[in-house]
Each structure stands twice: as C-alpha cells, then as structure tokens.
Scaffold this active site. Sequence first.
Site, PDB file in Angstrom:
ATOM      1  N   LYS A  10       0.808  -1.231   0.000  1.00  0.00           N
ATOM      2  CA  LYS A  10       0.000   0.000   0.000  1.00  0.00           C
ATOM      3  C   LYS A  10       0.837   1.275   0.000  1.00  0.00           C
ATOM      4  O   LYS A  10       0.419   2.286  -0.576  1.00  0.00           O
ATOM      5  CB  LYS A  10      -0.967   0.009   1.189  1.00  0.00           C
ATOM      6  CG  LYS A  10      -1.849  -1.237   1.320  1.00  0.00           C
ATOM      7  CD  LYS A  10      -2.646  -1.558   0.063  1.00  0.00           C
ATOM      8  CE  LYS A  10      -3.214  -2.970   0.144  1.00  0.00           C
ATOM      9  NZ  LYS A  10      -3.479  -3.571  -1.173  1.00  0.00           N
ATOM     10  N   HIS A  12     -16.159  -5.932   6.938  1.00  0.00           N
ATOM     11  CA  HIS A  12     -15.376  -5.925   5.704  1.00  0.00           C
ATOM     12  C   HIS A  12     -15.789  -7.010   4.725  1.00  0.00           C
ATOM     13  O   HIS A  12     -15.053  -7.338   3.801  1.00  0.00           O
ATOM     14  CB  HIS A  12     -13.877  -5.982   6.006  1.00  0.00           C
ATOM     15  CG  HIS A  12     -13.440  -4.850   6.890  1.00  0.00           C
ATOM     16  ND1 HIS A  12     -13.611  -3.541   6.513  1.00  0.00           N
ATOM     17  CD2 HIS A  12     -12.892  -4.828   8.122  1.00  0.00           C
ATOM     18  CE1 HIS A  12     -13.168  -2.759   7.485  1.00  0.00           C
ATOM     19  NE2 HIS A  12     -12.735  -3.510   8.473  1.00  0.00           N
ATOM     20  N   ARG A  19      -7.678  -8.089  -9.857  1.00  0.00           N
ATOM     21  CA  ARG A  19      -8.337  -9.366 -10.190  1.00  0.00           C
ATOM     22  C   ARG A  19      -9.759  -9.086 -10.653  1.00  0.00           C
ATOM     23  O   ARG A  19     -10.235  -7.947 -10.543  1.00  0.00           O
ATOM     24  CB  ARG A  19      -8.400 -10.235  -8.929  1.00  0.00           C
ATOM     25  CG  ARG A  19      -9.155  -9.509  -7.809  1.00  0.00           C
ATOM     26  CD  ARG A  19      -9.577 -10.361  -6.652  1.00  0.00           C
ATOM     27  NE  ARG A  19     -10.537  -9.651  -5.820  1.00  0.00           N
ATOM     28  CZ  ARG A  19     -10.230  -8.822  -4.831  1.00  0.00           C
ATOM     29  NH1 ARG A  19      -8.972  -8.600  -4.515  1.00  0.00           N
ATOM     30  NH2 ARG A  19     -11.187  -8.208  -4.167  1.00  0.00           N
TER      31      ARG A  19
END
Length: 513
Positions: A116, A234, A291
């Site tokens: 990140k 999440h 993806r």
Amino acid sequence: MFQKVLIANRGEIAVRVMRACREMGIKTVAVYSDVDRDALHVRFADEAYPCGPPPARESYLIGERIVEIARRAGAEAIHPGYGFLAERGEFADLCERAGVVFIGPRGDVMRSMGDKVTARQTMERAGVPIVPGTTERLSDEAIERWVTDVGPPVMIKASAGGGGKGMRLVRDRKELASAIARARSEAKSSFGDDSLYVEKFVEEPRHIEIQILADAHGNAVHLFERECSIQRRHQKVIEEAPGNRISAELRARMGEAAVAAARAVGYVGAGTCEFLVDARNHFYFLEMNTRIQVEHAITEMITGIDIVKVMIRVAAGERLPFAQRDLAINGHAIEARIYAEDPDNNFVPSPGEIAVYRPAAGPGIRIDSGVYQGARVTVFYDPMVAKLVTWGRDRAEAIERLRRALSEFVVKGIKTSIPFHQKLVDHPRFLEGHYDTGFIEQHMGGGKGARVRGAKPDADVAEARRVAFMMAAIAAYRRDKQRAVAASGVPGPRGQDPWKAFGRRAQMRGGLR
Ligand code: MV4
C-alpha cells in the site's frame, strides 16, 4: 486465441469463467480438491484434475502443482478467478517462466499494488487523489510526530494489509502508542512485514469502486462505478451499480482517476480502483484490486460488457474491442451475496448438504452460483452459495425485482443470509439510497448480535470466529448423524424428510418455502 484454459479456482467464479470460455469456443480444465470431486465447477469443465487435500493451502494454493496440471493438460493459459492465487505476484511470475499465460496483470504490477505504501506513492505521482497521510514506511516515533502535528482521528495501516486487515483507528492521542504496537505485531504475524503508514480518518465514508479494463497496446477504459458501502465486518453484503448520489461529473472524474491509476502501472486486464467518498463528495484512492471481483456482474448488467471475455482477449494480446465513448450506463443492477451463514446466530457458517435448491428466475434476474441441489457446503472455503443479481430500468425496478427474487429463492438444509437481505432491502435508508459504510452497524444492529462500534479488538474477533467455526462443524456433524439415523428408518428427534416441507403454503413475507 487460446484453445484451452485452466481455471485455478472453484465455486461460482470458476463456473462463470467456464461460461465465458464456452462461448468463445475455448476448452476448459478444472482443478479440484478431494472434497470438490462432485462440485459444480468440475461438472462444468471439459476436463478436471485433482489438486490435493481439502485445505486450500494444500490444493488450490499450490501454484507449482496448478501450473504442472496446466502443462500436462495442454492449457495455454490460467484464469485465477478471485481469492486463492489471483493476487499473488509470484504465481504470475511462475506462469510466465513456465510459458503459460496468466490471465491478469504482470506479477510486478500486482506487487506494486499489493504494497500500500508503494501504491500510494505511485498514485500520488500519477495525480490520483489519495487519502491524506504519509507515503513512507514509518518508525513508531515518526508516526507519533505525524499524529501530533495533524491530530486525531487517524488510521494506522499495515503497508502489506488491505481489505480491512491490519488497520487501527485512533480517535484519542492516548490510544496511539498501544495502537502502533498492536498494528505492528499484527502486521508482522499476518503478513511477515510490519511496515506501517498513517492516514487521516475519513468520517462516514462511502466505498465506491471503479472497474477498469486495459489491453497490452496502451488502451484503457473504465466501466463506471459500483457502490459497495453495505458491508459487515469488511464482507460485502449488497452492491449496486451505478452508485447512489454520484453526479455525472463526479463519475467522470473518478473514472479518469482510475484509468490514470491503471496507466501509471502498465496495467493489463480487469482491475478495480477502490475509493472512499466523503460527505462532501471528495474522493480518495484506497487500493487497487488486481483481479476479477465477486461483484463484477452488476457492472456487466449495466454496460452489457462481458468482463471475463475481455480479460481472456487482452491476455491473448488482443486490443480492447471498444473505446470509452462506446460505453454507457443502461439501467441499474443490485447484487445480494447469499452466504451459507445463520443471520440469527451472529452469522456463524452453516455448512451441510443443500437439500433443496430452487433459485429465483424470471425477468431481470441473473444468478451466479457454484452449487446445486444435493451439493455440500463445506467449512473449507468461502461460504458464499450464490450471487443474486437483479437488473431494472431504474433503481426502483431493480429493488422490486430483488425483493421478488429473494422471496422466490428457496434453499433448504443449510441456513442462508436471505432473511437478512429481506430485512435490509426493506430499510428506508436503503430505499432512499442514502447510506455509508456504517449502515449495517448503525441501522441493522450490526447484523444482530454483531459487535458494537469498535468494541472488540481483532484478537477477540478472531477467537470468536474460531469458536463459531467449531460450533458450525459440530452442528454439521450432528445434522449428518441425524440424517444417517433418518435414512436408516429409525426416527430421529427431528428426522424429518426435508422434501416434505417442499410445496407447503408460504408463510413468511409472502415468499415461497
Ligand atoms: C479507511 C476508512 C476511513 N478513513 N481509511 C476498510 C477496508 C480497507 N480497504 C480500508 N477501510 C477503511 N479505510 C481512512 N483513512 C474507513 C475504512 C472502512 C471501510 C472502507 C470501505 C468499506 C467499508 C469500510 C468499513 C469500515 C471502515
């Protein structure tokens, strides 16, 4: 074009990829673990090969074995689906070395987005707005200094994290030292990398993501946005496309930012840029998923583009068959992810045999599923049993169809999240289309029995999950035993033939049973 493609996945996404291959005249190769011998994706494939024992790390995650199967079967390419090997740069490298095409971006591109801090640096250089914060790996002291300068609330995040793993919210300067220590040790044990960075906390954010497609000839487009703010711990529950309260102007700016992000890293294939959008409609890059995603189908419904086919075409070196000006939004689509979970019991997994499976159908309905009547849901993999996707000319029609389809959908033998979805789609805030990432916690009681705002540290959540997992396994064992008793003709305590209930008058919410 490829003659034969291996699908390194299972469940609905393996079936979805095989459908694209079949339309393109491409032969399909499945791999399956020992518990997946009779799985739907195996039945769908032209050929199937065993890849190991049930735990994914001993089967679906063994890259060398998957590549070897592809070679032996004569598959020229591998589609990784989502999860498993899909975002492991090393697996893409391995494919390249073995001379098998990985259907997705290059390994180094995946790694640059997977880290990140690197991703934030890249986005900043590309002019993509990032959440205000640091773009370096920081020492404890540097984090302390930054938070002292800027002030709370802040999020401490693991550079190797993502998708909600390894983050800590700090609302009070007093919590900072312990939050740093915990974040660091968690990142070390989860990812083997304890690098941390800090962001300003964005209050009441919405999760809006942009689908992009890019070829190897420098062409890149976006397929507009998806709104994924309805999540529980999440885990996405409902997604819609297009987003709510997104102006044409904001959509265009976010789309351009996502395309700039893709270009900045030389992206090839399908990808998604996740953004946080705050109450003032400022947007910030969060991370890029390299993806195909679970929720890609809603974008397909509103654009008419078959994203999986495009992935395969660009992996084979073809050009994108359309430009940005050819793309437009038609109508509205909503996805409800139907999980084998018990919404009345803190969403514990509900594995077992699907005794009755009667999916909804009719106008505006698309169901992508990896199960069939008689199939087993095991504790080894993701418990999603079906994606119910509805399309309407506008949002109201998509919602009407979703409610209708949820009442039609019959799954027996296991518990599913369908009753939770029914409650959710009746909620006035959902109907208004006015919600943010706090919706389930604030308006659905956290999904009954779920955690109260920020109360539980991750260690407790992990422990609760382990307990839930064991309870589910015990319940599945009991159900199996009961069935064995029922089958042997000895009446069990509740050894009822599941088929007897079938066809009985509907009793709940005007639905079928
Ligand atoms: C945040 C945030 C607020 N401020 N970062 C959670 C998942 C991971 N991808 C990033 N997440 C968040 N990052 C800052 N600086 C709030 C979240 C967040 C969230 C984001 C998207 C969807 C649902 C969420 C639920 C809780 C927190």
